[in-house]
Design a protein around this motif. Structure first.
Motif, PDB file in Angstrom:
ATOM      1  N   LEU A 163       0.885  -1.161   0.000  1.00 55.80           N
ATOM      2  CA  LEU A 163       0.000   0.000   0.000  1.00 55.80           C
ATOM      3  C   LEU A 163       0.927   1.216   0.000  1.00 55.80           C
ATOM      4  O   LEU A 163       1.686   1.426   0.942  1.00 55.80           O
ATOM      5  CB  LEU A 163      -0.860  -0.042   1.274  1.00 55.80           C
ATOM      6  N   HIS A 164       0.900   1.978  -1.108  1.00 56.04           N
ATOM      7  CA  HIS A 164       1.819   3.121  -1.223  1.00 56.04           C
ATOM      8  C   HIS A 164       1.074   4.393  -0.878  1.00 56.04           C
ATOM      9  O   HIS A 164      -0.046   4.619  -1.338  1.00 56.04           O
ATOM     10  CB  HIS A 164       2.357   3.228  -2.656  1.00 56.04           C
ATOM     11  N   VAL A 165       1.710   5.240  -0.065  1.00 61.71           N
ATOM     12  CA  VAL A 165       1.135   6.542   0.268  1.00 61.71           C
ATOM     13  C   VAL A 165       1.999   7.593  -0.428  1.00 61.71           C
ATOM     14  O   VAL A 165       3.170   7.767  -0.088  1.00 61.71           O
ATOM     15  CB  VAL A 165       1.128   6.781   1.795  1.00 61.71           C
ATOM     16  N   LEU A 166       1.438   8.259  -1.443  1.00 67.52           N
ATOM     17  CA  LEU A 166       2.181   9.280  -2.179  1.00 67.52           C
ATOM     18  C   LEU A 166       1.637  10.650  -1.798  1.00 67.52           C
ATOM     19  O   LEU A 166       0.434  10.819  -1.633  1.00 67.52           O
ATOM     20  CB  LEU A 166       2.012   9.100  -3.697  1.00 67.52           C
ATOM     21  N   HIS A 167       2.512  11.632  -1.724  1.00 65.25           N
ATOM     22  CA  HIS A 167       2.057  13.005  -1.471  1.00 65.25           C
ATOM     23  C   HIS A 167       1.762  13.651  -2.820  1.00 65.25           C
ATOM     24  O   HIS A 167       2.534  13.507  -3.764  1.00 65.25           O
ATOM     25  CB  HIS A 167       3.154  13.776  -0.723  1.00 65.25           C
ATOM     26  N   TRP A 168       0.629  14.347  -2.928  1.00 65.74           N
ATOM     27  CA  TRP A 168       0.237  14.913  -4.220  1.00 65.74           C
ATOM     28  C   TRP A 168       1.307  15.857  -4.778  1.00 65.74           C
ATOM     29  O   TRP A 168       1.536  15.905  -5.985  1.00 65.74           O
ATOM     30  CB  TRP A 168      -1.094  15.690  -4.094  1.00 65.74           C
ATOM     31  N   ASP A 169       1.917  16.637  -3.849  1.00 65.85           N
ATOM     32  CA  ASP A 169       2.837  17.662  -4.371  1.00 65.85           C
ATOM     33  C   ASP A 169       4.295  17.202  -4.307  1.00 65.85           C
ATOM     34  O   ASP A 169       4.955  17.060  -5.309  1.00 65.85           O
ATOM     35  CB  ASP A 169       2.678  18.964  -3.580  1.00 65.85           C
ATOM     36  N   GLY A 170       4.794  16.959  -3.074  1.00 66.60           N
ATOM     37  CA  GLY A 170       6.215  16.622  -2.954  1.00 66.60           C
ATOM     38  C   GLY A 170       6.440  15.186  -3.361  1.00 66.60           C
ATOM     39  O   GLY A 170       6.155  14.263  -2.602  1.00 66.60           O
ATOM     40  N   LEU A 171       6.956  14.995  -4.564  1.00 60.59           N
ATOM     41  CA  LEU A 171       7.109  13.616  -5.021  1.00 60.59           C
ATOM     42  C   LEU A 171       8.548  13.147  -4.884  1.00 60.59           C
ATOM     43  O   LEU A 171       8.993  12.270  -5.583  1.00 60.59           O
ATOM     44  CB  LEU A 171       6.626  13.484  -6.463  1.00 60.59           C
ATOM     45  N   GLY A 172       9.270  13.796  -3.967  1.00 61.46           N
ATOM     46  CA  GLY A 172      10.639  13.306  -3.736  1.00 61.46           C
ATOM     47  C   GLY A 172      10.584  12.051  -2.888  1.00 61.46           C
ATOM     48  O   GLY A 172       9.535  11.462  -2.689  1.00 61.46           O
ATOM     49  N   SER A 173      11.728  11.678  -2.369  1.00 63.13           N
ATOM     50  CA  SER A 173      11.784  10.437  -1.586  1.00 63.13           C
ATOM     51  C   SER A 173      10.971  10.575  -0.300  1.00 63.13           C
ATOM     52  O   SER A 173      10.389   9.627   0.201  1.00 63.13           O
ATOM     53  CB  SER A 173      13.231  10.095  -1.253  1.00 63.13           C
ATOM     54  N   ASN A 174      10.900  11.827   0.249  1.00 63.26           N
ATOM     55  CA  ASN A 174      10.166  12.000   1.509  1.00 63.26           C
ATOM     56  C   ASN A 174       8.660  11.954   1.282  1.00 63.26           C
ATOM     57  O   ASN A 174       7.886  11.766   2.203  1.00 63.26           O
ATOM     58  CB  ASN A 174      10.532  13.340   2.162  1.00 63.26           C
ATOM     59  N   GLY A 175       8.219  12.156   0.045  1.00 61.61           N
ATOM     60  CA  GLY A 175       6.780  12.219  -0.207  1.00 61.61           C
ATOM     61  C   GLY A 175       6.177  10.869  -0.465  1.00 61.61           C
ATOM     62  O   GLY A 175       5.144  10.782  -1.105  1.00 61.61           O
ATOM     63  N   ARG A 176       6.819   9.786  -0.037  1.00 61.31           N
ATOM     64  CA  ARG A 176       6.275   8.483  -0.434  1.00 61.31           C
ATOM     65  C   ARG A 176       6.678   7.418   0.575  1.00 61.31           C
ATOM     66  O   ARG A 176       7.822   7.370   0.991  1.00 61.31           O
ATOM     67  CB  ARG A 176       6.803   8.192  -1.828  1.00 61.31           C
ATOM     68  N   LYS A 177       5.677   6.626   1.019  1.00 58.62           N
ATOM     69  CA  LYS A 177       6.051   5.481   1.852  1.00 58.62           C
ATOM     70  C   LYS A 177       5.193   4.284   1.458  1.00 58.62           C
ATOM     71  O   LYS A 177       4.102   4.444   0.919  1.00 58.62           O
ATOM     72  CB  LYS A 177       5.883   5.804   3.340  1.00 58.62           C
ATOM     73  N   ALA A 178       5.735   3.096   1.729  1.00 57.44           N
ATOM     74  CA  ALA A 178       5.033   1.886   1.340  1.00 57.44           C
ATOM     75  C   ALA A 178       4.770   1.038   2.579  1.00 57.44           C
ATOM     76  O   ALA A 178       5.633   0.917   3.442  1.00 57.44           O
ATOM     77  CB  ALA A 178       5.843   1.104   0.324  1.00 57.44           C
ATOM     78  N   ILE A 179       3.549   0.477   2.651  1.00 56.52           N
ATOM     79  CA  ILE A 179       3.191  -0.361   3.794  1.00 56.52           C
ATOM     80  C   ILE A 179       2.867  -1.747   3.242  1.00 56.52           C
ATOM     81  O   ILE A 179       2.071  -1.863   2.288  1.00 56.52           O
ATOM     82  CB  ILE A 179       1.966   0.212   4.532  1.00 56.52           C
ATOM     83  N   CYS A 180       3.452  -2.769   3.827  1.00 53.12           N
ATOM     84  CA  CYS A 180       3.180  -4.122   3.345  1.00 53.12           C
ATOM     85  C   CYS A 180       1.908  -4.638   4.013  1.00 53.12           C
ATOM     86  O   CYS A 180       1.706  -4.479   5.213  1.00 53.12           O
ATOM     87  CB  CYS A 180       4.357  -5.034   3.674  1.00 53.12           C
ATOM     88  N   LEU A 181       1.057  -5.249   3.225  1.00 55.49           N
ATOM     89  CA  LEU A 181      -0.241  -5.721   3.724  1.00 55.49           C
ATOM     90  C   LEU A 181      -0.076  -6.751   4.844  1.00 55.49           C
ATOM     91  O   LEU A 181      -0.860  -6.808   5.785  1.00 55.49           O
ATOM     92  CB  LEU A 181      -1.030  -6.325   2.559  1.00 55.49           C
ATOM     93  N   THR A 182       0.992  -7.552   4.755  1.00 51.09           N
ATOM     94  CA  THR A 182       1.161  -8.615   5.747  1.00 51.09           C
ATOM     95  C   THR A 182       1.442  -8.047   7.136  1.00 51.09           C
ATOM     96  O   THR A 182       1.260  -8.740   8.139  1.00 51.09           O
ATOM     97  CB  THR A 182       2.319  -9.540   5.335  1.00 51.09           C
TER      98      THR A 182
END
Length: 1438
Positions: A163-182
């Motif tokens: 499950l990826h959480v992207l920020h609409w504006d800041g699309l750098g490395s800080n604007g994105r995190k991934a959560i594993c369903l497990t």
């Protein structure tokens, strides 16, 4: 709730493209739609529905990213995210055109008043010019399964289980995190989350996901078909802060859609049904609320063949859900499962020739702004299939992509549930309103009409207009107008307002159903049915500076608006007067501290629900001090609800009511029914009630001054019901119908309706301690309820109807023509029988009885009773298992309380199949007993219905016995229609062919042909000589004896039946004659075709005798409304003491109908046919006395000079001779030959009538009875004469005071055929009449004096010589002279003037239609229509 209308519209893409659109995604306000095809992103505008911009990917980039798959808008519409096949997220900036840059602008004709007044005003009606710019793509390195937009973030699910959480504006490395369903713990509920069983999510990913604001979590469908709900435990979405619950026992989920307003999650399944879940607030587990699925009852052939659910889409107001399946088709359900529309059945699925259409398969769909449109993208192969067939002419490059746009109209309750009127149905489409205000002509006819129709049951007000013009009608005024017809009153919304303020968001109607208000994006407008005019803001700036937030309502003639003012940046409550101009100068404005979400009006109070979860009550008062009436608003009370309401958006409606549970329901305090006792809140489908707290010390009302009365606080809320979509209550009161008016009505989706009914102790008794004061009763109805008519026990609704249109069949059929044309019809349904039944089931028979008695005056109450019996009977009699506690006996006992009992049962039985009759009559009683009850109650029509039941359930002997009973009773009561049916019925029983109607009666059956037809089909000989009369008798006996010859062979059974029926008819005739009921005898003979003359011939010397002439005479006077004659005072001093001349004139007058026609009768008559007439006349004269001979010779020489005396004697005798002729004129007119009248004219100068004689003439006229009676008596006289019943002829001759009749009878008495006792009877009868006249009725004396010579002759003839027997023998033939359309028939005289005028010898009578319409008791003349072309009877004197 939502209804399809018209045909879908097909939008064509103007850009030539090979690609097909397959995905559509609306922006947050649904003004823009992103449409995806494989390498194209297009943006469409909603109104007008046009393509604004299209971004086409280069081939190189397409190869890198893969084809487009899904799209999602940023909540502020400034960006679009597109997911591609190779795991990339492409972000596009949506750049708005600068100032004044529009793609499409409206063009107004020159001189139009439309100018740009406010900045930003014109842009509202234009399609803006936008452009798309792609930003840097994001590579997620796995196929993307779902996109979900949050405020600042974009959630993306990928097929590798992340499950990826992207920020609409800041699309750098800080604007994105991934959560594993497990890493997300899943459990069955949140309580057992830490230690309970958890799902093994290895290799599982999220297939579909949607965020629910009000639940603050994500509804997910996992790749293994499980359903789950993921809750973030804190504001930030991180792996360790997520917690999941899953639904047990479901493994075939396909898609999900969430309903934010009702906190529901709808999961589509591979089985084709939709499971709707809610979250249990205490445990946090997922609980199944209800299912949306097609039932085998309504869709037997497709309910299990739909394939998996493909898409679910909730409407923008969350009140309905649209579902489509893999195999195609659309289906619409209300939020709690009431099914509204499905395109898999009926006209949607079949052509008019019965062939099946392929359901249209849908790849994507989306609701338009406010739910007025559904944008649908048909499947690729659907479109190509249709267009392949069109391919013959156009080249492939011109292939055009199509979007189907379905149009909907919806109930005003969906967005403005607080409409101030509960009894009108108001629907609105995007540009028009539909209302059920009844017949518009009634509305506009007059102010008094409209006023009466404003209140179904007017208040006890003083206004004179409030009283209905016809108070005696059983229907209430409103009922007839609300149910008058199926058509809607359609009001087009003003185009000027619509152009700048589309879409319409709110609509409201007033209690009278005469005024509507609508609010769009800005401002509002209102319309009146009285004037047929819209009122808009005169100042456009004022309109554009406000927007309606909390809805609209009407209070009397004020529009109540909760709005936001952009200039002051403040929430306000405004009231605008209807008749004043729409301007803020005339508005009363109250500032509010918080945003208003909902508004409602109860009597003189406004209730507001605000965004801080508080409720405010305001009082409104009308002020008439200024030239324009205004309203003053005052805050009464604030109630905070934040403890009970988790999110303000969950409140669907708020209502003030007078409903309460305990204290208020006593019969002593009806005035409290008018007070605002409780608040009803619909909180996400849960109906919550807050009552006033009366537990504290109660202040007596008199002690507190009116102005500072403190309102009581409210108790904590209680939950009344769940799954509630709409609530109806009324603030009116009616002592007679308290049950219905103090009840609370709920609409609960698939569960039907519920009513919270008050229970009252009966007759002021003390209520039972164990009986609760209210009871919730569920019942099912077949329509979707939109309004409740409280007193009339009706629910009003609407339903979709379809019209097939096969005009474009064949290869070139366009896509939209696959659908039928949709219309919306008004419907209504009775619910009373459901409630009565529910009360009886719960042993509340006493309450049911009170409720039913209060509604017994409703026009459809008998139908309610029938329905109740019918429904219970069908259920119980067809049940497979034995019923432990059957309800039918209770229902039967209940119905016996009403006078309708007998007919209810029989009507129900006749509408039910025969197999169930035994069960029914086992409960209600033996049909034989019920039949006898009907006879005792003299309800013969109902008895006849029971007879049909008996005929099916009993042996023929029983039904014949009962039929005979009914036949005799019907005869006695003169129910002729019923008698005719009974004759048919009895014949059919005999011949054993009840199924086929008995053969048409023929002329040979004595029971079916009667004296009247006999008259019409043969020329009646009215001879002055006795002979033809005797022939008449013998002829009759011969004609009407039992059928003889070959016809008998086929009819032995029928003969026996006919004989049986005849015996009954004869018995009845005998009964009538014995009781001297001649008038009834005549009607009986005419109506049933009873052959009276033949019967009288047989009974001549038995029952057709007159025992007592005087009482018979009196009875005739009474029956025929014939006045007893009186003697004028002037007669004593009359110059003509002998009475001769006077009698002549008066008899003449008697014959002529009106006094003014004595000397001038304005008739066209035929010229005298002297020779043949005189010849035939002299044939039968040998046995006549000298008097008649002189008459005849005088007549033949009538143009020779006559003395005065001779003239008088001629006229007298002629009149007497003709009297028999006038007896035959049933509906015919007779006329006198010209010569007679000329003689009267010549000699009239010699008749110098004195004042006394004129008085005498007028007195004679006054002594006559009604014209109809005269016709009837003449007819009877003729019948008795033909049958030779001489005593009756004498009696009728006396009442008509017709000397000719008496004279003729006395001539006949000389015949040897006449038995001696008849002569004796006539003699003694006349003597008795003479004696009676001398003492009791002197008016008869002059007439008796006139016939003195005949009486004298009668007395002498007691010992007189016998008359020759030939006197009664006729000359065999009767002469038929010409057709009745002779010269005299062409201009036939008026019936009433010429009735009874002497018949010209040898002339046929012209036929006339009866002058007055036939009535129940009229004489035989009315049994058949009298057409000139049918056999008219000729009356000739031979």
């Amino acid at each position: 709730m939502y209804f399809l209308t018209g045909w879908p519209r097909r939008l064509l893409c103007p850009l030539k493209s090979e690609e097909e659109p397959f995905h559509i995604q609306p922006s947050s306000h649904r003004f823009y739609f992103a449409v995806l095809s494989e390498t194209q992103l297009s943006v469409w505008f909603s109104r007008p529905s046009v393509l604004i911009v299209s971004y086409i990917e280069s081939a190189k980039a397409a190869a890198q990213f893969g084809f487009y798959q899904k799209a999602e808008w940023k909540p502020d519409d400034s960006m679009i995210a597109v997911a591609t096949a190779k795991g990339y997220i492409l972000l596009f900036d949506v750049l708005g055109g600068g100032d004044g840059k529009n793609l499409y602008e409206p063009v107004y004709p020159k001189g139009s008043s439309r100018v740009k007044v406010t900045p930003g005003y014109k842009e509202e009606q234009c399609a803006p010019a936008l452009s798309l710019e792609m930003k840097k793509p994001v590579d997620l390195e796995a196929p993307i399964t779902s996109l979900q937009s949050l405020q600042e973030d974009l959630l993306v699910c990928t097929a590798d289980g992340y499950l990826h959480v992207l920020h609409w504006d800041g699309l750098g490395s800080n604007g994105r995190k991934a959560i594993c369903l497990t890493t997300i713990p899943f459990s069955l509920d949140l309580q057992s989350a830490r230690g309970g069983p958890s799902l093994d999510l290895e290799g599982v990913y999220i297939r579909c996901m949607e965020y629910c604001v009000t639940l603050d979590g994500f509804a997910v469908v996992l790749s293994d078909g499980r359903l789950g709900f993921i809750t973030p435990l804190s504001n930030i979405i991180t792996a360790d802060q997520l917690q999941g619950v899953w639904a047990a026992d479901v493994t075939d989920g396909t898609c999900v859609a969430v309903n934010n307003k009702y906190r529901l999650m709808a999961f589509g399944c591979a089985s084709g049904s939709v499971l709707v879940y809610m979250i249990d607030t205490t445990t946090g587990s997922m609980q199944l609320s209800h299912k949306l699925e097609l039932t085998p009852k309504h869709y037997p052939d497709v309910y299990n063949k739909t394939g998996p659910v493909k898409l679910i889409s909730w409407s923008p107001d969350y009140s309905v859900a649209m579902v489509t399946w893999e195999c195609g088709g659309l289906s619409l359900w209300s939020v709690f499962g009431a099914h509204l529309i499905c395109t898999l059945g009926e006209d949607f699925a079949y052509r008019s020739d019965g062939t099946k259409k392929d359901p249209i398969k849908i790849s994507s769909m989306s609701w338009g702004a406010e739910g007025y449109h559904l944008w649908v993208l048909p499947n690729k192969q659907e479109r190509t299939k249709v267009e392949d067939e069109e391919m013959a002419s156009p080249p492939p490059s011109s292939l055009q992509a199509g979007i189907l746009q379905f149009h909907f109209i919806k109930s005003a309750l969906t967005v403005n549930p607080c409409t101030s009127n509960q009894e009108q149905v108001l629907l609105h489409g995007e540009d028009r309103l539909y209302l059920t205000c009844g017949d518009p002509s009634q509305v506009n006819s007059s102010s008094s009409d409209t006023q009466t129709h404003t209140h179904l049951h007017p208040h006890e007000g003083s206004s004179p207009l409030r009283h209905p013009p016809n108070p005696d009608t059983s229907l209430s005024q409103g009922l007839s107008t609300l149910l008058g017809h199926k058509h809607w009153h359609v009001v087009q919304i003003h185009s000027t307002y619509l152009e700048s303020n589309w879409p319409i968001r709110f609509a409201a109607i007033d209690t009278a159903g005469q005024c509507m208000a609508v609010a769009g994006r800005r401002g509002f407008a209102h319309y009146s049915l009285f004037t047929r005019k819209w009122k808009l803001f005169g100042n456009i700036t004022q309109e554009q500076n406000m927007t309606v937030t909390g809805g609209l309502a009407w209070w009397n003639d004020f529009v109540v608006v909760a709005c936001y003012n952009f200039i002051d940046q403040q929430e306000q409550l405004r009231l605008y007067q209807r008749s004043a101009n729409l301007d803020n100068a005339f508005a009363s404005v109250t500032k509010l501290h918080s945003d208003t979400l909902l508004l409602n009006v109860f009597r003189d109070m406004i209730i507001l629900f605000r965004a801080d979860c508080s409720i405010c009550l305001y009082s409104i008062e009308r002020r008439n001090d200024s030239p324009h009436p205004t309203a003053s608003v005052e805050l009464l009370q604030e109630v905070s609800m934040s403890r009970y309401i988790p999110h303000p958006a969950l409140v669907v409606s708020v209502t003030l009511t007078s409903v309460r549970t305990e204290t208020g329901i006593t019969l002593k305090a009806p005035q409290q029914a008018c007070m605002a006792e409780s608040i009803m809140l619909n909180l996400a489908g849960q109906l919550i009630m807050l009552q006033r707290d009366r537990s504290g010390p109660q202040v007596r009302e008199k002690e507190t001054p009116a102005n500072n009365k403190k309102l009581l606080p409210f108790c904590p809320p209680i939950v009344l019901a769940t799954c509630v979509e709409n609530v109806w209550t009324t603030c009116r009161s009616n002592r007679k119908k308290r049950h219905l008016l103090e009840a609370l009505w709920l609409s609960c989706g698939e569960a039907g309706m519920k009513v919270w009914l008050p229970l009252f102790p009966r007759d002021h008794r003390k209520p039972h301690s164990f009986l609760s004061r209210r009871i919730m009763l569920p019942f099912h109805i077949n329509i979707y309820p939109l309004a409740v008519l409280f007193e009339d026990a009706l629910v009003l609704g609407a339903t979709n109807e379809t019209v097939l249109y096969d005009g474009l069949q064949g290869s070139s059929e366009p896509l939209e023509a696959l659908f039928p044309y949709c219309t919306v019809e008004r419907t209504s349904q009775i619910y009373l029988h459901h409630i009565l039944r529910q009360l009886l089931v719960r042993n509340l028979g006493e309450q049911a009885l009170m409720l039913a008695q209060s509604c017994a005056s409703l026009p459809y109450f008998p139908h309610v009773m029938e329905l109740m019996v019918h429904v219970v009977l069908e259920e119980e009699a067809t049940s497979r298992e034995p019923i432990p506690d059957p309800l039918l006996p209770t229902v039967a006992k209940f119905i016996t309380e009403f006078p309708l009992f007998l007919q209810t049962i029989v009507h129900c039985a006749r509408k039910t199949e025969y197999a169930l009759w035994n069960y029914l009559f086992a409960a209600v009683g033996n049909p034989k007993d019920l039949f006898e009850e009907c006879l005792m109650a003299q309800d013969l029509d109902t008895a006849a219905s029971y007879l049909i039941i008996l005929q099916n359930m009993e042996v023929p002997a029983v039904s014949r016995q009962h039929a005979t009973l009914l036949f005799n009773t019907a005869l006695e009561h003169g129910k002729w229609d019923l008698c005719r049916h009974m004759i048919r019925f009895l014949k059919a029983i005999g011949s054993g062919e009840m199924d086929t109607p008995p053969p048409t009666p023929t002329a040979q059956e004595p029971s079916s042909t009667g004296g009247f037809e006999f008259f019409r089909n043969r020329s009646i000989s009215l001879s002055q000589s006795a002979d033809s009369i005797t022939l008449g008798k013998f002829n009759l006996q011969k004609t009407f004896s039992m059928p003889s010859g070959p016809s008998v062979k086929g009819r032995e059974v029928e003969c026996a039946e006919n004989m049986y029926i005849d015996l009954m008819l004869w018995r009845h005739a005998r009964h009538l004659l014995e009781q001297v009921r001649l008038r009834e005898l005549g009607c009986f003979s005419a109506q049933l075709g009873f052959e009276l003359i033949g019967w009288l011939c047989r009974e001549r010397n038995r029952v057709a005798r007159v025992e007592d002439f005087v009482s018979a005479l009196k009875r005739l006077h009474k029956d025929f409304l014939w006045p007893f004659p009186v003697i004028p005072v002037g007669s004593l001093s009359s110059p003509l003491k002998n009475g001769r001349c006077r009698t002549v004139l008066s008899t003449r007058l008697l014959k002529s109908q009106s006094a003014d026609s004595l000397l001038n009768s304005d008739m066209d008559t035929a010229p005298p046919q002297a020779a043949p007439r005189n010849h035939s006349w002299l044939d039968g004269l040998e046995q006549r006395d000298k008097d008649l001979e002189t008459t005849s010779s005088a007549h033949s020489n009538q143009h020779s000079p006559q003395t005065h005396d001779a003239f008088l004697s001629l006229l007298t005798n002629k009149v007497e001779e003709y009297s028999v002729g006038s007896a035959t004129d049933l509906t015919e007119t007779s006329s006198v030959v010209d010569g007679d009248w000329t003689m009267v004219d010549e000699n009239s100068s010699t008749l110098n009538l004195s004042q006394a004689e004129l008085e005498h003439i007028s007195m004679e006229l006054a002594n006559k009875g009604p014209h109809k009676s005269q016709v009837q008596l003449r007819y009877l006289l003729h019948v008795f004469m033909e049958a030779g019943c001489l005593e009756w002829c004498v009696v009728i001759g006396l009442i008509l005071r017709d000397a000719g009749v008496i004279k003729q009878v006395i001539c006949f008495l000389d015949s040897p055929e006449v038995p001696q006792e008849t002569v004796q009877s006539v003699r003694s009868g006349l003597l008795a009449v003479d004696t009676w006249a001398s003492t009791d009725c002197l008016g008869y004396k002059p007439f008796l004096n006139l016939i003195q010579p005949q009486l004298q002759q009668l007395m002498e003839s007691a010992a007189g010589e016998p008359v020759q027997p030939e006197a009664f023998q006729p000359s065999g033939q009767s002469s038929k002279l010409g057709s009745s359309e002779g010269p005299g028939g062409a201009a036939a005289p008026r019936v009433d003037e010429s009735r009874g005028v002497a018949v010209p010898l040898g002339l046929a009578l012209p036929s006339l239609e009866p002058s007055n319409p036939p009535s129940e008791d009229c004489p035989p003349e009315h049994t058949e229509e009298q057409g000139d072309e049918e056999g008219n009877y000729d009356c000739t004197l031979s």
